[in-house]
Enzyme design. Sequence first.
Site, PDB file in Angstrom:
ATOM      1  N   ASP A  99     -42.076  30.641  -1.397  1.00  0.00           N
ATOM      2  CA  ASP A  99     -42.589  29.746  -2.435  1.00  0.00           C
ATOM      3  C   ASP A  99     -43.880  29.108  -1.928  1.00  0.00           C
ATOM      4  O   ASP A  99     -44.215  29.188  -0.739  1.00  0.00           O
ATOM      5  CB  ASP A  99     -41.559  28.710  -2.863  1.00  0.00           C
ATOM      6  N   LYS A 121     -23.402  33.490  -4.857  1.00  0.00           N
ATOM      7  CA  LYS A 121     -23.925  33.432  -6.220  1.00  0.00           C
ATOM      8  C   LYS A 121     -25.454  33.389  -6.252  1.00  0.00           C
ATOM      9  O   LYS A 121     -26.095  32.830  -5.374  1.00  0.00           O
ATOM     10  CB  LYS A 121     -23.371  32.200  -6.942  1.00  0.00           C
ATOM     11  N   LYS A 153     -37.287  28.351 -12.184  1.00  0.00           N
ATOM     12  CA  LYS A 153     -36.119  29.170 -11.871  1.00  0.00           C
ATOM     13  C   LYS A 153     -35.724  29.929 -13.134  1.00  0.00           C
ATOM     14  O   LYS A 153     -34.817  29.537 -13.870  1.00  0.00           O
ATOM     15  CB  LYS A 153     -34.983  28.265 -11.392  1.00  0.00           C
ATOM     16  N   GLU A 174     -25.070  17.161  -0.703  1.00  0.00           N
ATOM     17  CA  GLU A 174     -24.081  18.236  -0.655  1.00  0.00           C
ATOM     18  C   GLU A 174     -23.168  18.092   0.563  1.00  0.00           C
ATOM     19  O   GLU A 174     -21.993  18.426   0.503  1.00  0.00           O
ATOM     20  CB  GLU A 174     -24.772  19.602  -0.637  1.00  0.00           C
ATOM     21  N   HIS A 216     -31.407  18.198  -6.944  1.00  0.00           N
ATOM     22  CA  HIS A 216     -30.011  18.634  -7.097  1.00  0.00           C
ATOM     23  C   HIS A 216     -29.039  17.757  -6.312  1.00  0.00           C
ATOM     24  O   HIS A 216     -28.047  17.262  -6.859  1.00  0.00           O
ATOM     25  CB  HIS A 216     -29.880  20.086  -6.651  1.00  0.00           C
TER      26      HIS A 216
END
Length: 395
Positions: A51, A152, A85, A194, A282
């Site tokens: 990126d 995933k 995304k 997280e 996130h």
Amino acid sequence: MSSTGKWVMTAARQVDYEIIETFDLFNPENPELGLLPGGKSSALTRLVVMDHTVDEIFGERVRHYFSVNRLSVKYLTLPGGDENKNLDQVLRIASQLSEIGTHRVGMPPIAIGGGVLQDVVGMAASLYRRGIPYVRVPTTLLAQIDGSVSAKNGVNYEGFRNRLGTFMPPPRTLIDRSLIASLPERQIRSGLGEALKMALIKDPVLFGLLEQHGPRLVSDRLQDSGAENNAGPGREVMHRAISGMAEELQKNLWETDLQRIVDYGHTFSPTIEMQALPALLHGEVVAMDCVLSAVLAVHRGMLPPSEFERIVTTTRGMGLALSHPMFADPSVLRQSLSDTMRHRDNQQHLTLLKGIGQTVFVNDLTDHELERAAVVMQELLESGEAGLLSPQGGR
């Protein structure tokens, strides 16, 4: 012979993938970056996808690495961020894979970047020639402790997070903790959101590390400066978060069981995150969802108020916000739960805490409970103070 027939096919697929911790990955003397899955080498041209931010910080070192080692690669740089995304980026990658003549097996692309880039490259790899291997090099804390273990891939679609996606883990992921040393503190805090989730659902020791070292983990970016062999709370937090995630995913990798404790913090957050883009990261939204879910557990008399206070103090200690206006809006919470239930076969499968490291699933959450919890989330938003929650009567 019968005029009709029925055939039942049963097949199993063995999936093995490795997550390798290394150091100084972009040093030309470190062979890991140039190796194929399984540790083999190849002279074929491979696609390296970064990126823009990673290219600015590490691009020169990455190019130097492949040049010195005389490895043939082609580079593609993509915009980062959840707003990028999407399927357009997947198709850009597929076009580049075609341009260099990527083989079915022997030319796995290398994804160097954060979670968004990892998902987009993984999605492209899973679709190209019906699936080719790829190599993951996560460069954010969130991607290193969470996405690095996941099978995933996905892209956002029609305003929904990861609405289109596949299950296809890369056979090789390389974790270099030194790559996150240059991250802004906000990105570190997001990643720790997280880690907080993993601590709450199954690891009181991890929670204790976050509780005790939260501010230092952020300022030191988990680098354990001054620690012998660079092994201190930062390394232990990363190891425990990755190990906990791996343990949970391995027994239900394809999500055939929709009751997943790792979905803690991910019931209300997906819809809210998409509505708040790009204002919230996130891990920030996940942390707020963790707090909301803890409020619901206290109101049910499941989580002791004293442990709720510890959760609030620890979350705040890592510099994460406790709430947001959308978490204080019952209509948004109802909408978020409704959409998540579609993903869980119309069941809530809501993970609630019985204590730090202990969970239970519920399927009977009511609108009234959401309304009461929204009041507390509004108070947290306004005052920043937790207060004590009584099990039955609100605050």
